[in-house]
Motif scaffolding. Structure first.
Motif, PDB file in Angstrom:
ATOM      1  N   ALA A   1     -15.874  -3.228   0.072  1.00  0.00           N
ATOM      2  CA  ALA A   1     -15.644  -3.205   1.521  1.00  0.00           C
ATOM      3  C   ALA A   1     -14.581  -4.228   1.910  1.00  0.00           C
ATOM      4  CB  ALA A   1     -16.947  -3.478   2.262  1.00  0.00           C
ATOM      5  N   ALA A   2     -14.598  -5.392   1.267  1.00  0.00           N
ATOM      6  CA  ALA A   2     -13.631  -6.445   1.607  1.00  0.00           C
ATOM      7  C   ALA A   2     -12.206  -5.998   1.318  1.00  0.00           C
ATOM      8  CB  ALA A   2     -13.954  -7.725   0.839  1.00  0.00           C
ATOM      9  N   TYR A   3     -11.982  -5.346   0.164  1.00  0.00           N
ATOM     10  CA  TYR A   3     -10.622  -4.907  -0.143  1.00  0.00           C
ATOM     11  C   TYR A   3     -10.232  -3.700   0.708  1.00  0.00           C
ATOM     12  CZ  TYR A   3      -6.276  -3.759  -2.291  1.00  0.00           C
ATOM     13  OH  TYR A   3      -4.945  -3.497  -2.459  1.00  0.00           O
ATOM     14  N   GLN A   4     -11.131  -2.776   0.872  1.00  0.00           N
ATOM     15  CA  GLN A   4     -10.821  -1.600   1.681  1.00  0.00           C
ATOM     16  C   GLN A   4     -10.475  -1.987   3.120  1.00  0.00           C
ATOM     17  OE1 GLN A   4     -10.441   1.712   0.637  1.00  0.00           O
ATOM     18  NE2 GLN A   4     -10.392   0.599  -1.298  1.00  0.00           N
ATOM     19  N   GLU A   5     -11.051  -3.074   3.587  1.00  0.00           N
ATOM     20  CA  GLU A   5     -10.766  -3.554   4.941  1.00  0.00           C
ATOM     21  C   GLU A   5      -9.312  -3.994   5.105  1.00  0.00           C
ATOM     22  OE1 GLU A   5     -12.024  -7.483   7.395  1.00  0.00           O
ATOM     23  OE2 GLU A   5     -13.692  -6.269   6.629  1.00  0.00           O
ATOM     24  N   ILE A   6      -8.701  -4.514   4.051  1.00  0.00           N
ATOM     25  CA  ILE A   6      -7.312  -4.999   4.160  1.00  0.00           C
ATOM     26  C   ILE A   6      -6.288  -4.047   3.550  1.00  0.00           C
ATOM     27  CG2 ILE A   6      -8.084  -7.399   4.207  1.00  0.00           C
ATOM     28  CD1 ILE A   6      -6.877  -7.660   1.332  1.00  0.00           C
ATOM     29  N   LEU A   7      -6.724  -3.037   2.853  1.00  0.00           N
ATOM     30  CA  LEU A   7      -5.806  -2.162   2.120  1.00  0.00           C
ATOM     31  C   LEU A   7      -4.714  -1.572   2.995  1.00  0.00           C
ATOM     32  CD1 LEU A   7      -5.044  -0.763  -0.516  1.00  0.00           C
ATOM     33  CD2 LEU A   7      -6.780   0.973  -0.003  1.00  0.00           C
ATOM     34  N   ARG A   8      -5.046  -1.107   4.178  1.00  0.00           N
ATOM     35  CA  ARG A   8      -4.050  -0.487   5.068  1.00  0.00           C
ATOM     36  C   ARG A   8      -2.957  -1.472   5.491  1.00  0.00           C
ATOM     37  NH1 ARG A   8      -4.049   4.936   5.803  1.00  0.00           N
ATOM     38  NH2 ARG A   8      -2.747   4.446   7.572  1.00  0.00           N
ATOM     39  N   LEU A   9      -3.266  -2.757   5.471  1.00  0.00           N
ATOM     40  CA  LEU A   9      -2.250  -3.750   5.809  1.00  0.00           C
ATOM     41  C   LEU A   9      -1.059  -3.633   4.852  1.00  0.00           C
ATOM     42  CD1 LEU A   9      -4.546  -6.854   6.412  1.00  0.00           C
ATOM     43  CD2 LEU A   9      -3.415  -5.449   8.168  1.00  0.00           C
ATOM     44  N   ARG A  10      -1.330  -3.264   3.596  1.00  0.00           N
ATOM     45  CA  ARG A  10      -0.276  -3.072   2.605  1.00  0.00           C
ATOM     46  C   ARG A  10       0.254  -1.646   2.622  1.00  0.00           C
ATOM     47  NH1 ARG A  10      -0.361  -0.740  -2.106  1.00  0.00           N
ATOM     48  NH2 ARG A  10      -2.590  -0.957  -2.427  1.00  0.00           N
ATOM     49  N   THR A  11      -0.634  -0.668   2.563  1.00  0.00           N
ATOM     50  CA  THR A  11      -0.193   0.723   2.390  1.00  0.00           C
ATOM     51  C   THR A  11       0.560   1.265   3.600  1.00  0.00           C
ATOM     52  OG1 THR A  11      -2.336   1.591   3.105  1.00  0.00           O
ATOM     53  CG2 THR A  11      -2.003   1.251   0.727  1.00  0.00           C
ATOM     54  N   ASP A  12       0.346   0.695   4.754  1.00  0.00           N
ATOM     55  CA  ASP A  12       1.101   1.132   5.944  1.00  0.00           C
ATOM     56  C   ASP A  12       2.554   0.667   5.913  1.00  0.00           C
ATOM     57  OD1 ASP A  12      -1.083   2.431   6.983  1.00  0.00           O
ATOM     58  OD2 ASP A  12      -1.486   0.950   8.554  1.00  0.00           O
ATOM     59  N   HIS A  13       2.874  -0.294   5.041  1.00  0.00           N
ATOM     60  CA  HIS A  13       4.205  -0.901   5.084  1.00  0.00           C
ATOM     61  C   HIS A  13       4.940  -0.964   3.746  1.00  0.00           C
ATOM     62  CE1 HIS A  13       3.211  -1.990   9.147  1.00  0.00           C
ATOM     63  NE2 HIS A  13       2.077  -2.487   8.692  1.00  0.00           N
ATOM     64  N   ILE A  14       4.261  -0.653   2.653  1.00  0.00           N
ATOM     65  CA  ILE A  14       4.896  -0.693   1.335  1.00  0.00           C
ATOM     66  C   ILE A  14       4.514   0.574   0.578  1.00  0.00           C
ATOM     67  CG2 ILE A  14       5.070  -1.875  -0.883  1.00  0.00           C
ATOM     68  CD1 ILE A  14       4.390  -4.474   0.502  1.00  0.00           C
ATOM     69  N   ASP A  15       5.516   1.298   0.119  1.00  0.00           N
ATOM     70  CA  ASP A  15       5.273   2.461  -0.729  1.00  0.00           C
ATOM     71  C   ASP A  15       5.104   1.991  -2.162  1.00  0.00           C
ATOM     72  OD1 ASP A  15       5.634   4.222   1.411  1.00  0.00           O
ATOM     73  OD2 ASP A  15       7.799   4.270   1.093  1.00  0.00           O
ATOM     74  N   GLY A  16       4.177   2.610  -2.869  1.00  0.00           N
ATOM     75  CA  GLY A  16       4.002   2.230  -4.260  1.00  0.00           C
ATOM     76  C   GLY A  16       2.914   3.025  -4.938  1.00  0.00           C
ATOM     77  N   ASP A  17       2.724   2.709  -6.186  1.00  0.00           N
ATOM     78  CA  ASP A  17       1.692   3.318  -7.015  1.00  0.00           C
ATOM     79  C   ASP A  17       0.800   2.206  -7.541  1.00  0.00           C
ATOM     80  OD1 ASP A  17       2.944   6.000  -7.012  1.00  0.00           O
ATOM     81  OD2 ASP A  17       4.505   4.969  -8.139  1.00  0.00           O
ATOM     82  N   VAL A  18      -0.493   2.471  -7.602  1.00  0.00           N
ATOM     83  CA  VAL A  18      -1.449   1.501  -8.123  1.00  0.00           C
ATOM     84  C   VAL A  18      -2.327   2.205  -9.149  1.00  0.00           C
ATOM     85  CG1 VAL A  18      -3.384  -0.029  -7.556  1.00  0.00           C
ATOM     86  CG2 VAL A  18      -1.451   0.162  -5.981  1.00  0.00           C
ATOM     87  N   VAL A  19      -2.498   1.582 -10.297  1.00  0.00           N
ATOM     88  CA  VAL A  19      -3.372   2.121 -11.331  1.00  0.00           C
ATOM     89  C   VAL A  19      -4.307   1.031 -11.831  1.00  0.00           C
ATOM     90  CG1 VAL A  19      -1.711   3.872 -12.092  1.00  0.00           C
ATOM     91  CG2 VAL A  19      -1.739   1.662 -13.207  1.00  0.00           C
ATOM     92  N   LEU A  20      -5.479   1.453 -12.273  1.00  0.00           N
ATOM     93  CA  LEU A  20      -6.412   0.578 -12.961  1.00  0.00           C
ATOM     94  C   LEU A  20      -6.447   1.057 -14.404  1.00  0.00           C
ATOM     95  CD1 LEU A  20      -9.348   0.509 -10.370  1.00  0.00           C
ATOM     96  CD2 LEU A  20      -7.423  -1.090 -10.578  1.00  0.00           C
ATOM     97  N   VAL A  21      -6.329   0.128 -15.336  1.00  0.00           N
ATOM     98  CA  VAL A  21      -6.252   0.508 -16.743  1.00  0.00           C
ATOM     99  C   VAL A  21      -6.984  -0.517 -17.603  1.00  0.00           C
ATOM    100  CG1 VAL A  21      -4.012  -0.631 -17.045  1.00  0.00           C
ATOM    101  CG2 VAL A  21      -4.676   1.206 -18.593  1.00  0.00           C
ATOM    102  N   GLU A  22      -7.689  -0.006 -18.601  1.00  0.00           N
ATOM    103  CA  GLU A  22      -8.378  -0.888 -19.527  1.00  0.00           C
ATOM    104  C   GLU A  22      -7.386  -1.434 -20.541  1.00  0.00           C
ATOM    105  OE1 GLU A  22     -12.775  -0.718 -21.106  1.00  0.00           O
ATOM    106  OE2 GLU A  22     -11.522   0.764 -22.143  1.00  0.00           O
ATOM    107  N   GLY A  23      -7.524  -2.692 -20.851  1.00  0.00           N
ATOM    108  CA  GLY A  23      -6.657  -3.306 -21.841  1.00  0.00           C
ATOM    109  C   GLY A  23      -7.146  -3.023 -23.254  1.00  0.00           C
ATOM    110  N   VAL A  24      -6.507  -3.610 -24.218  1.00  0.00           N
ATOM    111  CA  VAL A  24      -6.907  -3.475 -25.616  1.00  0.00           C
ATOM    112  C   VAL A  24      -7.528  -4.792 -26.068  1.00  0.00           C
ATOM    113  CG1 VAL A  24      -5.179  -1.733 -26.125  1.00  0.00           C
ATOM    114  CG2 VAL A  24      -4.630  -4.126 -26.488  1.00  0.00           C
TER     115      VAL A  24
ATOM    116  N   ALA B   1      -9.349  -5.593 -18.151  1.00  0.00           N
ATOM    117  CA  ALA B   1      -8.722  -4.456 -17.476  1.00  0.00           C
ATOM    118  C   ALA B   1      -7.722  -5.023 -16.474  1.00  0.00           C
ATOM    119  CB  ALA B   1      -9.757  -3.597 -16.776  1.00  0.00           C
ATOM    120  N   TYR B   2      -6.841  -4.135 -16.020  1.00  0.00           N
ATOM    121  CA  TYR B   2      -5.753  -4.591 -15.170  1.00  0.00           C
ATOM    122  C   TYR B   2      -5.557  -3.642 -14.001  1.00  0.00           C
ATOM    123  CZ  TYR B   2      -5.092  -7.303 -19.311  1.00  0.00           C
ATOM    124  OH  TYR B   2      -5.327  -8.154 -20.358  1.00  0.00           O
TER     125      TYR B   2
END
Length: 117
Positions: free
Chosen positions: A72-95, A3-4
């Protein structure tokens, strides 16, 4: 099945928080066996318009990708990115390795014709 995590990042702003995010993200990926496949180079656009950059992270499964994002580890740093970069993030299963797009076409054709191929 792999997955990606895919991010299309637009309107990037360099900020000290982004540097901290970059310094800390790998340690959030390691427990879930996440690894960067693409990390931010400008894309060569051959069709359409693509403002910004992209990030592609591979995981061994969709469950691992979801667990990483919710950790918890990722959620702790997530705002460091989302406060300063606009974007879209998706999780998707590969083939899988035996994927054949013709099989998908058969399924889609059957759906479009009410179940008859």
């Amino acid at each position: 099945m792999p997955a990606y995590g895919f991010a299309h990042l637009r309107d990037r702003r360099h900020h000290p928080d982004i540097l901290e995010y970059l310094e800390r993200i790998q340690q959030t990926l390691d427990p879930f066996r996440g690894r960067f496949l693409v990390h931010g180079p400008p894309a060569e656009v051959v069709e359409g318009d693509w403002p910004g950059s992209m990030v592609l992270i591979e995981f061994p499964s969709l469950a691992a990708a979801r667990s990483w994002y919710a950790s918890a580890a990722y959620q702790e740093i997530l705002r460091l990115r989302t406060d300063h970069i606009d974007g879209d993030v998706v999780l998707v299963e590969g083939v899988g390795p035996g994927y054949d797009p013709r099989e998908r076409a058969v399924k889609l054709r059957a759906e479009a014709t009410g179940g008859t191929a």
